[in-house]
Motif scaffolding. Structure first.
Motif, short mmCIF file in Angstrom:
data_model
loop_
_atom_site.label_atom_id
_atom_site.label_comp_id
_atom_site.label_asym_id
_atom_site.label_seq_id
_atom_site.Cartn_x
_atom_site.Cartn_y
_atom_site.Cartn_z
N MET A 180 39.62 35.72 42.83
CA MET A 180 40.19 36.69 43.73
C MET A 180 40.74 37.88 42.94
O MET A 180 40.65 39.00 43.41
N ASP A 181 41.30 37.62 41.76
CA ASP A 181 41.83 38.72 40.94
C ASP A 181 40.75 39.74 40.61
O ASP A 181 40.99 40.95 40.68
N PHE A 182 39.56 39.25 40.27
CA PHE A 182 38.46 40.14 39.94
C PHE A 182 38.06 41.00 41.14
O PHE A 182 37.87 42.20 41.03
N ALA A 183 37.94 40.37 42.29
CA ALA A 183 37.57 41.11 43.51
C ALA A 183 38.65 42.14 43.86
O ALA A 183 38.33 43.27 44.22
N ALA A 184 39.91 41.75 43.74
CA ALA A 184 41.01 42.67 44.05
C ALA A 184 40.98 43.88 43.12
O ALA A 184 41.14 45.02 43.55
N ALA B 207 29.27 39.45 47.12
CA ALA B 207 29.73 38.22 46.48
C ALA B 207 30.35 37.25 47.49
O ALA B 207 30.43 36.06 47.25
N PHE B 208 30.77 37.77 48.64
CA PHE B 208 31.44 36.95 49.65
C PHE B 208 30.63 36.79 50.93
O PHE B 208 31.12 36.26 51.91
N VAL C 157 42.82 34.19 50.32
CA VAL C 157 43.52 35.47 50.20
C VAL C 157 45.02 35.27 50.39
O VAL C 157 45.84 35.82 49.65
N THR C 158 45.39 34.47 51.37
CA THR C 158 46.81 34.18 51.62
C THR C 158 47.45 33.55 50.40
O THR C 158 48.53 33.95 49.97
#
Length: 55
Positions: free
Chosen positions: A1-5, A33-34, A46-47
């Protein structure tokens, strides 16, 4: 998630400024990717990510 953010922040979409549902919707819509990820599981991820990260 860090990479996507980080990738989306570079494009102007700040994950911290939106609800997990909005983020999940945008990821499913715009990020290849999702594309096959379950929406409910993505909202949960995400939460969890939002609750564990700090500015």
């Amino acid at each position: 998630m860090d990479f996507a953010a980080a990738r989306h922040l570079a494009e102007g979409f700040n994950f911290r400024a939106y609800t997990p549902h909005k983020i999940a919707h945008e990821l499913l819509r715009w990020d290849q990717a999702f594309k096959d990820v379950d929406y409910t599981e993505l909202v949960a991820a995400v939460t969890l990510w939002q609750s564990s990260t700090r500015d």
